[in-house]
Scaffold this motif. Structure first.
Motif, mmCIF file in Angstrom:
data_model
loop_
_atom_site.group_PDB
_atom_site.id
_atom_site.type_symbol
_atom_site.label_atom_id
_atom_site.label_comp_id
_atom_site.label_asym_id
_atom_site.label_seq_id
_atom_site.Cartn_x
_atom_site.Cartn_y
_atom_site.Cartn_z
ATOM 1 N N PRO A 27 49.288 28.910 39.350
ATOM 2 C CA PRO A 27 48.650 30.091 39.093
ATOM 3 C C PRO A 27 49.517 30.832 37.798
ATOM 4 N N GLN A 28 48.705 31.928 37.072
ATOM 5 C CA GLN A 28 49.252 32.343 35.799
ATOM 6 C C GLN A 28 50.588 33.032 36.226
ATOM 7 N N ALA A 29 50.856 33.849 37.142
ATOM 8 C CA ALA A 29 52.094 34.582 37.352
ATOM 9 C C ALA A 29 53.326 33.429 37.376
ATOM 10 N N LEU A 30 52.966 32.212 38.057
ATOM 11 C CA LEU A 30 54.149 31.310 38.081
ATOM 12 C C LEU A 30 54.202 30.502 36.931
ATOM 13 N N ASN A 78 42.569 38.606 31.133
ATOM 14 C CA ASN A 78 43.688 37.974 31.011
ATOM 15 C C ASN A 78 44.956 38.501 32.005
ATOM 16 N N VAL A 79 44.615 38.934 33.085
ATOM 17 C CA VAL A 79 45.608 39.399 33.936
ATOM 18 C C VAL A 79 46.023 38.141 34.818
ATOM 19 N N ASP A 80 47.209 38.594 35.513
ATOM 20 C CA ASP A 80 47.673 37.378 36.500
ATOM 21 C C ASP A 80 46.872 37.331 37.813
ATOM 22 N N ILE A 81 46.792 38.754 38.474
ATOM 23 C CA ILE A 81 46.183 38.864 39.530
ATOM 24 C C ILE A 81 44.995 39.767 39.678
ATOM 25 N N LYS A 82 44.120 39.396 40.341
ATOM 26 C CA LYS A 82 42.924 40.532 40.609
ATOM 27 C C LYS A 82 42.788 41.053 41.972
ATOM 28 N N THR A 83 42.612 42.221 42.280
ATOM 29 C CA THR A 83 42.783 42.589 43.623
ATOM 30 C C THR A 83 41.501 43.555 43.778
ATOM 31 N N GLN A 84 40.844 43.638 45.073
ATOM 32 C CA GLN A 84 39.846 44.484 45.373
ATOM 33 C C GLN A 84 39.742 44.795 46.730
ATOM 34 N N PHE A 85 39.770 45.934 47.278
ATOM 35 C CA PHE A 85 39.679 46.196 48.772
ATOM 36 C C PHE A 85 38.512 47.310 49.083
ATOM 37 N N ASN A 86 38.141 47.449 50.289
ATOM 38 C CA ASN A 86 36.967 47.892 50.802
ATOM 39 C C ASN A 86 37.220 49.404 50.760
ATOM 40 N N VAL A 87 36.499 50.173 49.852
ATOM 41 C CA VAL A 87 36.363 51.387 49.684
ATOM 42 C C VAL A 87 35.850 52.046 51.019
ATOM 43 N N ASN A 88 34.947 51.455 51.642
ATOM 44 C CA ASN A 88 34.164 52.166 52.630
ATOM 45 C C ASN A 88 34.833 51.994 54.019
ATOM 46 N N LEU A 89 35.719 51.255 54.032
ATOM 47 C CA LEU A 89 36.236 50.923 55.433
ATOM 48 C C LEU A 89 36.566 52.008 56.370
ATOM 49 N N GLY A 90 35.973 52.276 57.708
ATOM 50 C CA GLY A 90 36.033 53.265 58.452
ATOM 51 C C GLY A 90 34.981 54.362 58.514
ATOM 52 N N ASN A 91 34.366 54.042 57.291
ATOM 53 C CA ASN A 91 33.042 55.018 57.109
ATOM 54 C C ASN A 91 31.951 54.646 58.091
ATOM 55 N N GLY A 124 47.883 35.873 45.340
ATOM 56 C CA GLY A 124 47.702 35.999 43.975
ATOM 57 C C GLY A 124 48.973 35.509 43.110
ATOM 58 N N LEU A 125 49.949 35.487 43.922
ATOM 59 C CA LEU A 125 51.157 35.065 43.204
ATOM 60 C C LEU A 125 51.358 33.309 43.525
ATOM 61 N N GLY A 126 50.585 32.850 44.343
ATOM 62 C CA GLY A 126 50.407 31.352 44.358
ATOM 63 C C GLY A 126 50.542 30.763 45.673
ATOM 64 N N PHE A 127 50.544 31.607 46.823
ATOM 65 C CA PHE A 127 50.565 31.026 48.232
ATOM 66 C C PHE A 127 48.829 30.869 48.450
ATOM 67 N N ALA A 128 48.330 29.843 47.841
ATOM 68 C CA ALA A 128 47.031 29.225 47.918
ATOM 69 C C ALA A 128 46.842 27.825 47.313
ATOM 70 N N ALA A 129 45.928 26.980 47.900
ATOM 71 C CA ALA A 129 45.887 25.700 47.286
ATOM 72 C C ALA A 129 45.041 25.698 46.047
ATOM 73 N N THR A 130 45.881 26.129 44.918
ATOM 74 C CA THR A 130 45.257 26.484 43.663
ATOM 75 C C THR A 130 44.534 25.091 43.347
ATOM 76 N N GLY A 131 43.476 25.153 42.565
ATOM 77 C CA GLY A 131 42.592 24.159 41.828
ATOM 78 C C GLY A 131 42.091 22.815 42.711
ATOM 79 N N VAL A 132 41.837 23.150 44.171
ATOM 80 C CA VAL A 132 41.282 22.258 45.073
ATOM 81 C C VAL A 132 40.310 22.915 45.899
#
Length: 496
Positions: free
Chosen positions: A126-129, A151-164, A198-206
Motif C-alpha cells: 500500500p502506498q503509505a507503507l 495520487n493520495v495514500d488513502i481514500k475514505t468515505q462515510f455515510n452522510v445519511n446515517l440515522g436519517n 488504508g495504512l495496510g491492514f488488508a490483504a493487498t493485491g490478492v
C-alpha cells in the motif's frame, strides 16, 4: 499511473530511485494530512449547529466530523513513524442504506506499488507503507487524474445519511471523543479501524474470492500476478502452507477455512499473549458419553457472562407460522412452556440477535444461545437496554449438536420429569481465544466468504475484542498496541 478496471482500485508502480536508502534517515513520527473533497454545505462543510459532545467542541456538524478525523489522525501519528507525509482524501457521501441496514463507510489504500527501493522484490505494498520504506513520496510526480484523490495514500468515505429516516433511522454516528456512544455508532473507533485498512491492514493485491493476484502492470487479476506483502505471514494450518506458496485455488479454499488461517509475524505473535483463554459452554447430560464442550462468544447486550457460572438447562423451540426466522416473533404457548426457566438454543436468521433474546426473555428464559446459520464462529451484534439475560453465539455445527443433545436426554428422566442437558460457562486454559494452538492470532475466514471482510480482519473469536475485527465492538479503546490491541504489531510486521 494507470487506472484499472472494476473491481480494482487505482494502482501504480515505479522503478525510480529514492533519494536515500532506508538506513539514511532516522525514525520520525508520522504526519497525516486530511483533505476534504466535500461540496459546500455537505459533510465536513455542513453548517448545522450542534452542541459539544464527549470532548468534541465543534459547534457545527461539519466541524465535529473533522474534529474526529483530526483526533484519530493524531492517534495514528503517535503510533507510526515515517519521513513522508501520509495523505488522506475524505468525504461524506450517500452510501447504500435501508431502514434496517446500512453501509457505514470504508477506507482503503488508493494506490499500491511494487519494486521500489527497500521493498521485497515483486511484492505489492500500500502506498503509505511504500512511501515510508522508500523514504520518498512515490506519487509526487504523478498528476491527479481529476478526481481529487488520484495520487493520495488513502481514500475514505462515510455515510452522510446515517440515522436519517430510512437509513438506520435514529442510529447515528456518535461524534464524541470519549467512547460513550451508547446505541449509536462510535465514529472514533470506526475511523480508527478504517484508517488501519488504508495504512495496510488488508490483504493487498490478492482477491480472496478467487485466490488470484494483481498482475505486475496493475491492470487485472491473474493466476500469475504478484503477491502482496501480507501473504508471507498468512499460514494455513490445514495445508501447512503460507499464502505466498499457494496456488490460486488453495488461497481461495483457505479464505473460507474457519479458524485455520493464522498470522505468523513476530510482532503480532509476541503481542498475542494479551489474548485470554477460550470461553466454552460445558454440558452435563444423563446420556452416557453425551457431555460436551462448545466454544462461545458473548453478546454485547444483556447481563455479562461470568466464567465459571451455571447458565441453566437447555431447551429447543419449534418454528412458529409466519415468523421471519427462529425466535423473531413473541413465543407462542408451546414455546413459552419449553423455555420457561431454561436456555433456548435459537438459530440465526430473519431478525436481530437482540430481538430473538428479548422474545426468549419475555417468555421466561434465563439465557439464550444463538447458533450461526453458516460455518464459522458467531459474535452476536446489536443492542437493547431492556435485555437482562445473558446470551452468546455458537457455531452452526454446535447448535445442531446441542439441539440433538436436548432431544436425546428426554428419555433419561424420571416419571413426569424428562431428562435435561445443563450448561455451564467456563474457560479452557489449554486454548487461546482468537489464536491457534501455537498462540498465533487467527484471521477472519468464515464460510461462506464475506466480501470486503474475509481475510483482512482478525477473527471474531479474539478475546478481548480487537480493533481490526470485522465488527466495531462497544468495549474497544483507543490503544492500538498490547496489552489492549494487536493492530500496530501487525503493521510493524509489514514494515511500519
Amino acid at each position: 499511473m494507470r487506472t484499472k478496471p472494476s473491481p480494482l482500485p487505482q494502482f501504480t508502480r515505479t522503478l525510480i530511485a529514492a533519494a536515500c536508502a532506508l538506513g539514511c534517515f532516522s525514525a520520525t513520527a508520522a504526519s497525516i494530512v486530511v483533505t476534504s473533497r466535500d461540496a459546500p454545505g455537505v459533510g465536513f462543510n455542513d453548517p448545522t449547529p450542534v452542541e459539544p459532545v464527549g470532548g468534541n467542541m465543534g459547534t457545527t456538524l461539519g466541524q465535529q466530523r473533522m474534529n474526529v478525523y483530526r483526533h484519530v489522525a493524531d492517534i495514528w501519528e503517535a503510533n507510526l513513524d515515517s519521513p513522508v507525509t501520509i495523505t488522506v482524501s475524505a468525504a461524506w457521501e450517500a452510501l447504500t442504506c435501508t431502514e434496517s441496514s446500512a453501509t457505514l463507510g470504508s477506507a482503503s489504500a488508493w494506490n499500491i506499488w511494487h519494486d521500489f527501493p527497500n521493498s521485497k522484490p515483486g511484492t505489492w505494498y500500500p502506498q503509505a507503507l511504500a512511501n515510508k520504506l522508500a523514504g520518498t513520496n512515490l506519487s509526487a510526480s504523478t498528476p491527479d487524474d481529476g478526481s481529487g484523490f488520484g495520487n493520495v495514500d488513502i481514500k475514505t468515505q462515510f455515510n452522510v445519511n446515517l440515522g436519517n429516516p430510512g437509513c438506520l433511522t435514529g442510529n447515528r454516528f456518535y461524534l464524541g471523543l470519549d467512547g460513550n456512544a451508547g446505541s449509536n455508532v462510535n465514529f472514533v473507533a470506526t475511523l480508527l479501524h478504517e484508517l488501519g485498512h488504508g495504512l495496510g491492514f488488508a490483504a493487498t493485491g490478492v482477491n480472496s474470492s478467487t485466490g488470484q493476484r494483481i498482475n505486475s502492470a496493475g491492470t487485472a487479476w491473474s493466476d500469475t500476478g504478484l503477491p502482496g506483502v501480507w501473504e508471507a505471514y498468512m499460514y494455513d494450518n490445514s495445508t501447512q502452507k503460507r499464502w505466498l506458496d499457494m496456488t490460486p485455488a488453495e488461497r481461495k479454499a483457505s479464505a473460507i477455512n474457519p479458524l485455520k488461517l493464522a498470522w505468523t509475524g513476530t510482532n503480532a505473535v509476541t503481542g498475542a499473549t494479551l489474548l485470554k483463554p477460550l470461553s466454552v459452554v460445558k454440558t452435563a447430560t444423563p446420556v452416557p458419553g453425551g457431555a460436551g464442550s462448545y466454544d462461545f462468544n458473548p453478546s454485547p447486550f444483556g447481563r455479562a457472562i461470568v466464567t465459571p457460572s451455571t447458565l441453566g438447562a437447555l431447551a429447543v423451540i419449534a418454528a412458529q407460522p409466519g415468523e421471519a426466522g427462529p425466535g423473531c416473533d413473541p413465543f407462542n404457548a408451546a414455546n413459552r412452556a419449553a423455555v420457561l426457566g431454561k436456555v433456548p438454543v435459537i438459530s440465526r436468521g430473519g431478525c436481530t440477535f437482540a430481538l430473538k433474546v428479548k422474545n426468549a426473555q419475555d417468555a421466561g428464559a434465563v439465557g439464550a444461545l444463538l447458533a450461526n446459520n453458516a460455518a464459522g464462529a458467531l459474535v452476536p451484534g446489536g443492542s437493547d437496554a431492556t435485555v437482562t439475560i445473558p446470551s452468546a453465539g455458537i457455531t452452526m455445527a454446535d447448535g445442531v449438536a446441542l439441539k440433538a443433545a436436548v432431544a436425546a436426554a428426554l428419555p433419561y428422566g424420571t416419571r413426569g420429569k424428562p431428562g435435561v442437558v445443563t450448561a455451564t460457562m467456563a474457560a479452557d486454559p489449554a486454548r487461546v481465544a482468537g489464536a491457534d494452538s501455537y498462540g498465533r492470532p487467527l484471521l477472519y475466514t468464515p464460510n461462506p466468504l464475506v466480501g470486503g471482510s474475509s481475510v483482512s480482519h482478525w477473527d471474531v473469536t479474539a478475546s478481548p475484542n480487537l480493533l481490526m475485527e470485522p465488527s466495531i465492538n462497544s468495549d474497544l479503546t483507543k490503544t492500538l498496541v498490547p496489552p489492549k490491541d494487536l493492530t500496530v504489531p501487525l503493521l510493524k510486521d509489514l514494515g511500519w
